[in-house]
Design an enzyme around this catalytic site. Structure first.
Site, mmCIF file in Angstrom:
data_model
loop_
_atom_site.group_PDB
_atom_site.id
_atom_site.type_symbol
_atom_site.label_atom_id
_atom_site.label_comp_id
_atom_site.label_asym_id
_atom_site.label_seq_id
_atom_site.Cartn_x
_atom_site.Cartn_y
_atom_site.Cartn_z
ATOM 1 N N GLY A 147 32.395 34.367 19.126
ATOM 2 C CA GLY A 147 32.731 35.637 19.755
ATOM 3 C C GLY A 147 33.990 36.257 19.172
ATOM 4 N N CYS A 148 34.251 37.499 19.553
ATOM 5 C CA CYS A 148 35.375 38.235 18.970
ATOM 6 C C CYS A 148 36.720 37.741 19.491
ATOM 7 C CB CYS A 148 35.202 39.732 19.207
ATOM 8 S SG CYS A 148 34.909 40.189 20.925
#
Length: 344
Positions: A147-148
Site C-alpha cells: 500500500g501507499c
C-alpha cells in the site's frame, strides 16, 4: 510482453497506462472498466488523447484476457482481486494486485481488518515491497503490491527495526497523503469546498494499513511490533510524507542509525538517502518511483524521527507494481521508471 489493466479508469489504473507507455518491453493488451465500458480512455482522461484512444472493455471473459496476457495488473478496491485470481488460477499469467487481497501472509488478519471473507486464502503470494522482498517477488505468480502509506512507513522504519536499534513498542507514524489516495469517485469529505484550505486526520487507531506495516516490520526484525498509525489528508493531488518516531535502545549512537540506512539502501536505485538532518518533500519525488528518506536524532527525548516522501500513485501504487513486474520477469528493474521528478 502483453500487460492488461483491470480497473483502468481509476487513478492507479491511469498511472499504470502512463508509465507502461514508456516501458520498452510492454504492450498494453486490454484495459477494463465496468463503470465506463465502451468509452474511450482518452475521453475519461483527455491528456491521453492520440496516445491511448482505445475503448475500455468489461472484464467479462477474464480467462480470455488472462490467456492473452503475460501479466495482469488489478487496480480495484479490496475484495475483487481474489475472485479474479481464483478464476484464472490454472493459467500461467502473473498477477499483480494493487489492492489488499494478497498483502497478508495470514488471511485471518485481512478478514479482521477488512471485514471480508477471503475466498482464496491458500494461494501462494509475495508481498510486493520490492526493496525488502525482491527474492520472493522474483518467483511469485501472485504479488500483493504494498500500500501507499505502508510503503513510505515501512521503508522509513525497516533499517531501525531490522538492526534492533529502536524499541518495537514505541513506534508512532503520522503520515500525510494527497487526496488522490481517496480515489476518483466523488465523496463529500473530498469535495473541493469541504476539503480545500484544510488539513485533517482520519482513521486513528483503525486504519487498515496498520497491520500491514506491523507485518513487514515484524518480519524484518523477527520480533513482535506494535505501532500507532494516524493518517492525514492534505489538499494536494498526490504525494505522501510519513513522519515516523521511535525510542532508541540504550547505547544506540547517531552513527549507528546512519550506518543502518546506508547498509540497507546504499544499492537501491529508487531510495534516495538524504541523510541525517535533511527534510524530504513530496514535490521532490512527484511523478516518480523514488522514495526520499532523512532522519533526525533527538538526544533530549532519546528518539529518532524519520521522514519519508513518495508519490502515492507511483511508488505507492503503479510504479511499485511495474517495479515488481520487472523483477518477476527478469527485466531491468528501472525499465519504464527511470524518471526525473516533475518540478515545480
Amino acid at each position: 510482453m502483453k500487460a492488461s489493466i483491470v480497473g483502468a479508469s481509476g487513478y492507479a489504473g491511469e498511472e499504470l497506462i502512463r508509465l507502461l507507455h514508456g516501458h520498452p518491453n510492454i504492450e498494453i493488451a486490454y484495459m477494463t472498466s465496468e463503470r465506463h465500458t465502451g468509452e474511450r480512455i482518452s475521453k475519461l482522461y483527455p491528456h491521453l488523447k492520440n496516445i491511448y484512444d482505445s475503448e475500455l472493455i468489461s472484464l467479462g471473459d477474464v480467462r480470455r484476457i488472462a490467456e492473452d496476457s503475460d501479466v495482469i495488473f488489478i487496480a480495484l478496491p479490496h475484495g475483487h482481486a481474489m475472485k479474479i485470481v481464483k478464476e484464472v488460477s490454472d493459467l500461467p499469467v502473473r498477477i499483480i494486485d494493487l489492492g489488499a487481497d494478497y498483502r497478508f501472509a495470514d488471511t485471518a488478519v485481512y478478514e479482521e481488518w477488512y471485514h471480508v471473507e477471503h475466498v482464496d486464502p491458500y494461494a501462494e503470494r509475495a508481498y510486493g515491497l520490492a526493496e525488502l522482498y525482491r527474492d520472493q517477488v522474483r518467483t511469485a505468480r501472485i504479488i500483493g503490491n504494498a500500500g501507499c502509506y505502508t510503503t513510505a512507513s515501512i521503508l522509513a522504519l525497516a533499517p531501525l527495526v531490522k538492526g534492533h536499534l529502536v524499541q518495537p513498542d514505541s513506534i508512532l507514524v503520522d503520515a500525510v497523503s494527497g487526496v488522490s489516495g481517496a480515489g476518483r469517485s466523488p465523496k463529500e469529505s473530498t469535495h473541493y469546498p469541504e476539503f480545500y484550505d484544510s488539513f485533517t486526520a482520519y482513521g486513528a487507531v483503525s486504519h487498515r494499513h496498520t497491520p500491514e506495516i506491523e507485518q513487514a516490520l515484524a518480519d524484518m526484525g523477527g520480533i513482535l511490533v506494535t505501532i500507532n498509525f494516524t493518517p492525514h489528508l492534505t489538499p494536494i493531488s498526490r504525494g505522501i510524507l510519513a513522519t515516523c518516531y521511535a525510542t532508541l535502545r540504550d547505547g544506540v549512537a547517531a552513527e549507528k542509525i546512519d550506518a543502518a540506512f546506508s547498509e540497507m539502501y546504499a544499492e537501491e536505485f529508487f531510495i534516495r538517502l538524504l541523510g541525517r538532518g535533511a527534510y524530504p518533500a513530496t514535490k521532490y519525488v512527484r511523478g516518480t518511483n523514488y522514495c526520499d528518506i532523512a532522519w533526525h536524532i533527538d538526544p533530549r527525548t532519546h528518539r529518532v524521527i524519520v521522514f519519508s516522501a513518495i508519490d502515492n500513485l507511483v511508488k505507492g501504487a503503479a510504479g511499485q507494481a511495474i517495479q515488481n513486474m520487472n523483477i518477476a520477469f527478469g527485466l531491468d528493474e528501472r525499465a519504464g521508471l527511470d524518471l526525473v521528478p516533475m518540478y515545480p
